[in-house]
Design an enzyme around this catalytic site. Structure first.
Site, PDB file in Angstrom:
ATOM      1  N   SER A 233       4.418   7.878   4.471  1.00 57.88           N
ATOM      2  CA  SER A 233       5.430   8.657   3.742  1.00 57.88           C
ATOM      3  C   SER A 233       6.512   9.187   4.687  1.00 57.88           C
ATOM      4  CB  SER A 233       4.786   9.808   2.962  1.00 57.88           C
ATOM      5  OG  SER A 233       3.866  10.518   3.753  1.00 57.88           O
ATOM      6  N   HIS A 263      -2.986   5.998   0.807  1.00 54.80           N
ATOM      7  CA  HIS A 263      -2.359   7.191   1.416  1.00 54.80           C
ATOM      8  C   HIS A 263      -2.705   8.393   0.527  1.00 54.80           C
ATOM      9  CE1 HIS A 263       0.314   9.285   4.028  1.00 54.80           C
ATOM     10  NE2 HIS A 263       1.479   8.894   3.580  1.00 54.80           N
ATOM     11  N   HIS A 309      -9.279   6.370   8.783  1.00 49.48           N
ATOM     12  CA  HIS A 309      -7.916   6.787   9.096  1.00 49.48           C
ATOM     13  C   HIS A 309      -7.284   5.808  10.071  1.00 49.48           C
ATOM     14  CE1 HIS A 309      -4.507   9.360  10.145  1.00 49.48           C
ATOM     15  NE2 HIS A 309      -4.739   9.926   8.983  1.00 49.48           N
ATOM     16  N   ARG A 318      -8.563  18.786   8.962  1.00 50.77           N
ATOM     17  CA  ARG A 318      -8.138  19.299   7.658  1.00 50.77           C
ATOM     18  C   ARG A 318      -9.332  19.269   6.689  1.00 50.77           C
ATOM     19  NH1 ARG A 318      -3.165  15.286   6.843  1.00 50.77           N
ATOM     20  NH2 ARG A 318      -4.820  13.868   7.482  1.00 50.77           N
ATOM     21  N   ASP A 364      -8.388  13.776   2.448  1.00 55.61           N
ATOM     22  CA  ASP A 364      -8.556  13.626   1.004  1.00 55.61           C
ATOM     23  C   ASP A 364     -10.004  13.680   0.534  1.00 55.61           C
ATOM     24  OD1 ASP A 364      -5.806  13.353   0.469  1.00 55.61           O
ATOM     25  OD2 ASP A 364      -5.865  11.293   1.191  1.00 55.61           O
TER      26      ASP A 364
HETATM   27  N1  HAX Z   1     -13.883   1.958   2.953  1.00 57.28           N
HETATM   28  C1  HAX Z   1     -13.984   0.620   3.038  1.00 57.28           C
HETATM   29  N2  HAX Z   1     -13.332  -0.128   3.953  1.00 57.28           N
HETATM   30  C2  HAX Z   1     -12.586   0.529   4.852  1.00 57.28           C
HETATM   31  C3  HAX Z   1     -12.470   1.928   4.870  1.00 57.28           C
HETATM   32  C4  HAX Z   1     -13.145   2.655   3.847  1.00 57.28           C
HETATM   33  N3  HAX Z   1     -13.058   3.976   3.725  1.00 57.28           N
HETATM   34  N4  HAX Z   1     -11.673   2.288   5.889  1.00 57.28           N
HETATM   35  C5  HAX Z   1     -11.270   1.151   6.499  1.00 57.28           C
HETATM   36  N5  HAX Z   1     -11.825   0.081   5.870  1.00 57.28           N
HETATM   37  C6  HAX Z   1     -11.605  -1.327   6.152  1.00 57.28           C
HETATM   38  C7  HAX Z   1     -10.124  -1.648   5.981  1.00 57.28           C
HETATM   39  O1  HAX Z   1      -9.819  -1.867   4.598  1.00 57.28           O
HETATM   40  C8  HAX Z   1      -9.970  -2.888   6.837  1.00 57.28           C
HETATM   41  O2  HAX Z   1     -10.500  -3.979   6.120  1.00 57.28           O
HETATM   42  P1  HAX Z   1      -9.783  -5.440   6.196  1.00 57.28           P
HETATM   43  O3  HAX Z   1      -9.727  -5.765   7.650  1.00 57.28           O
HETATM   44  O4  HAX Z   1     -10.657  -6.305   5.401  1.00 57.28           O
HETATM   45  O5  HAX Z   1      -8.428  -5.241   5.612  1.00 57.28           O
HETATM   46  C9  HAX Z   1     -10.926  -2.573   8.008  1.00 57.28           C
HETATM   47  O6  HAX Z   1     -11.856  -1.594   7.512  1.00 57.28           O
HETATM   48  C10 HAX Z   1     -10.253  -2.025   9.233  1.00 57.28           C
HETATM   49  O7  HAX Z   1      -9.529  -0.876   8.876  1.00 57.28           O
HETATM   50  P2  HAX Z   1      -9.271   0.303   9.907  1.00 57.28           P
HETATM   51  O8  HAX Z   1      -8.584  -0.265  11.106  1.00 57.28           O
HETATM   52  O9  HAX Z   1     -10.508   1.090  10.130  1.00 57.28           O
HETATM   53  O10 HAX Z   1      -8.286   1.238   9.076  1.00 57.28           O
HETATM   54  P3  HAX Z   1      -6.726   1.016   8.791  1.00 57.28           P
HETATM   55  O11 HAX Z   1      -5.977   1.695   9.868  1.00 57.28           O
HETATM   56  O12 HAX Z   1      -6.385  -0.393   8.513  1.00 57.28           O
HETATM   57  O13 HAX Z   1      -6.564   1.799   7.412  1.00 57.28           O
HETATM   58  C11 HAX Z   1      -6.938   3.561   5.882  1.00 57.28           C
HETATM   59  C12 HAX Z   1      -6.673   3.194   7.330  1.00 57.28           C
HETATM   60  C13 HAX Z   1      -6.847   5.048   5.721  1.00 57.28           C
HETATM   61  C14 HAX Z   1      -5.910   2.898   4.979  1.00 57.28           C
HETATM   62  C15 HAX Z   1      -8.378   3.085   5.516  1.00 57.28           C
HETATM   63  O14 HAX Z   1      -9.325   3.755   6.316  1.00 57.28           O
HETATM   64  C16 HAX Z   1      -8.711   3.277   4.050  1.00 57.28           C
HETATM   65  O15 HAX Z   1      -8.341   2.449   3.217  1.00 57.28           O
HETATM   66  N6  HAX Z   1      -9.431   4.410   3.685  1.00 57.28           N
HETATM   67  C17 HAX Z   1      -9.741   4.702   2.317  1.00 57.28           C
HETATM   68  C18 HAX Z   1      -8.510   5.234   1.599  1.00 57.28           C
HETATM   69  C19 HAX Z   1      -8.143   6.613   2.088  1.00 57.28           C
HETATM   70  O16 HAX Z   1      -8.959   7.520   2.175  1.00 57.28           O
HETATM   71  N7  HAX Z   1      -6.847   6.818   2.378  1.00 57.28           N
HETATM   72  C20 HAX Z   1      -6.328   8.120   2.801  1.00 57.28           C
HETATM   73  C21 HAX Z   1      -6.077   8.197   4.302  1.00 57.28           C
HETATM   74  C22 HAX Z   1      -5.534   9.535   4.711  1.00 57.28           C
HETATM   75  C23 HAX Z   1      -4.165   9.690   4.175  1.00 57.28           C
HETATM   76  O17 HAX Z   1      -3.208   9.036   4.541  1.00 57.28           O
HETATM   77  N8  HAX Z   1      -3.994  10.556   3.229  1.00 57.28           N
HETATM   78  O18 HAX Z   1      -2.824  10.687   2.640  1.00 57.28           O
END
Ligand code: HAX
Length: 425
Positions: A233, A263, A309, A318, A364
């Site tokens: 964002s 996000h 994350h 947080r 979150d």
């Molecule tokens: N559940 C399942 N799989 C997950 C995961 C979770 N909570 N967290 C990461 N992974 C997966 C990713 O989808 C990725 O899979 P692919 O390679 O198949 O695409 C793999 O693990 C590697 O990811 P990573 O390097 O650990 O994490 P990224 O930096 O790519 O992504 C995210 C970070 C936050 C997007 C990710 O951890 C996620 O999707 N979490 C769940 C959604 C979430 O809680 N989002 C909020 C984050 C905080 C925020 O911004 N709030 O606003």
């Protein structure tokens, strides 16, 4: 001139001079290298942005202007706004002056209410909120002054005007989105004897007999305010604002990124996940039941919301703040108890998935259960709360970027064929 304007007029030129010096003396120094994996991996870890409002070290979490989050739990959002912009906490007079300035700017034009009223009644609350911000662009000081030939050194002042106008108005707008979207009755008039967050709680119209919900909201609005410059964002807003599209355009664009489930929308997804476990197992699940549910989610190819994350490698401080609030104010609440249990079980599951870099809870993972406890049960609204808070960080970053005179953001892209040639040669 307000005390905030005065203070920034003193502080910013010094920062600008030190940046100019640093660039003059070290402009060609290499600060980051980029691998192919990073190019195809969302630029994770590539240093190419500047953000002076806050920093997120992977092993510490959010630090605002050098102050760790655990030392800011008691701060009000207005104090955070000042801290983000100025680099130090306001004194009593400065805080009062800022609060008065926000009151002076709080009136929301009728056309904003008309637009919200004419949107489909079942629009997502984020669509309503972001549309309202965009519609307010009609009154942008930056856009008007730019049209009149504003000089570059004045950009930050006009952006600050837009920033304060937006911050002043968004509690009323966000509260009305809640009341309209969820049929809670007519708009509630503001009460300016209250501070910014307490007035927002008042306009939401939820019962708060002993003031605990207001305490939660104050904490919530502080914790979500900023998270350095590279999150989706803030980065989106940075790019849009760098084109000199004003803050209404750029904030609305950034908040549209916040509406994504990876996000900010993760907070609504996370509470849904927690409630689903409770429904499936008829109450707070056991550790074994939770573990099974977590594996089912992963095996279905879905993410466990609230965990993981892009930058952090520890439990998000947080989340710690929310957990501690829950333990103090609602230890017996079954939804909160489930959140606390998920925290014990889910990281052990995620640690077994090799590709996941961070198995710990993010911001979150816990907030929804606390809001739910106080009767804010419409979880599609949660990202609007996040947005009201994140507007503080995004706006502050934009004021500073315009003061630094940063140019239009324009990194370089290459086609896959060129990368293939580079790595094969
Ligand atoms: N559940 C399942 N799989 C997950 C995961 C979770 N909570 N967290 C990461 N992974 C997966 C990713 O989808 C990725 O899979 P692919 O390679 O198949 O695409 C793999 O693990 C590697 O990811 P990573 O390097 O650990 O994490 P990224 O930096 O790519 O992504 C995210 C970070 C936050 C997007 C990710 O951890 C996620 O999707 N979490 C769940 C959604 C979430 O809680 N989002 C909020 C984050 C905080 C925020 O911004 N709030 O606003």
């Amino acid at each position: 001139m307000s005390k905030l304007h005065q203070k920034l007029s003193e502080v910013l030129p010094k920062q600008i001079d030190s940046i100019k010096d640093m660039l003059k003396n070290h402009g060609d120094k290499v600060v980051s290298e980029v691998t192919l994996k990073q190019v195809y991996g969302g630029m994770r870890g590539v240093k190419g942005l500047v953000c002076d409002t806050s920093e997120v070290p992977p092993d510490k979490g959010l630090i605002i202007r050098g102050i760790e989050l655990k030392n800011l739990w008691e701060a009000s959002p207005e104090e955070i706004l000042w801290l983000l912009l100025v680099g130090e906490m306001p004194n009593g007079d400065e805080l009062k002056d800022l609060q008065q300035e926000l009151v002076n700017r709080a009136n929301v034009p009728q056309y904003v209410w008309d637009v919200i009223d004419n949107m489909p009644a079942d629009s997502h609350p984020m669509t309503m909120f972001n549309t309202a911000i965009l519609v307010l662009q009609h009154d942008s000081v930056f856009a008007q002054q730019y049209d009149e030939g504003m000089a570059k050194p004045e950009y930050w002042k006009a952006t600050l005007e837009d920033f304060l106008n937006i911050v002043a108005k968004i509690p009323a707008i966000a509260a009305y989105v809640y009341r309209r979207r969820f049929n809670k009755g007519p708009r509630i008039e503001p009460d300016y004897s209250k501070d910014w967050s307490a007035n927002y709680v008042h306009m939401l119209g939820l019962p708060d007999p002993n003031g605990d919900f207001s305490k939660l909201m104050r904490l919530y609005l502080t914790l979500h305010s900023d998270h350095e410059g590279g999150n989706a964002s803030a980065f989106t807003s940075t790019v849009v604002n760098s084109t000199l599209a004003d803050l209404y355009y750029s904030l609305s664009a950034g908040l549209n990124a916040l509406a994504g489930p990876l996000h900010g929308l993760a907070n609504q997804e996370c509470l849904k996940w927690v409630l689903d476990t409770m429904e499936q197992f008829g109450g707070t699940p056991t550790d074994e039941q939770l573990e099974k549910f977590a594996w089912e989610t992963l095996n279905a190819g879905r993410v466990i919301p609230g965990y993981g994350h892009a930058v952090l490698r520890i439990t998000d401080p947080r989340f710690d703040a929310f957990l501690s609030f829950g333990k103090k104010y609602m230890p017996e609440d079954p939804v909160f108890q489930t959140v606390a249990k998920v925290f014990e079980v889910v990281p052990t599951v995620l640690k077994q998935v090799q590709k996941i870099n961070d198995p710990w809870p993010n911001v979150d993972a816990g907030s929804g259960a606390l809001l739910y406890h106080y009767g804010l049960t419409e979880f599609s609204y949660y990202t609007v709360l996040f947005s009201v808070s994140r507007a503080l960080g995004i706006g502050a970053q934009s004021v500073i970027s315009r003061a630094y005179g940063l140019p239009i953001t324009r990194p370089k892209s290459l086609p896959t064929s060129k990368y293939a040639k580079m790595v094969n040669s």
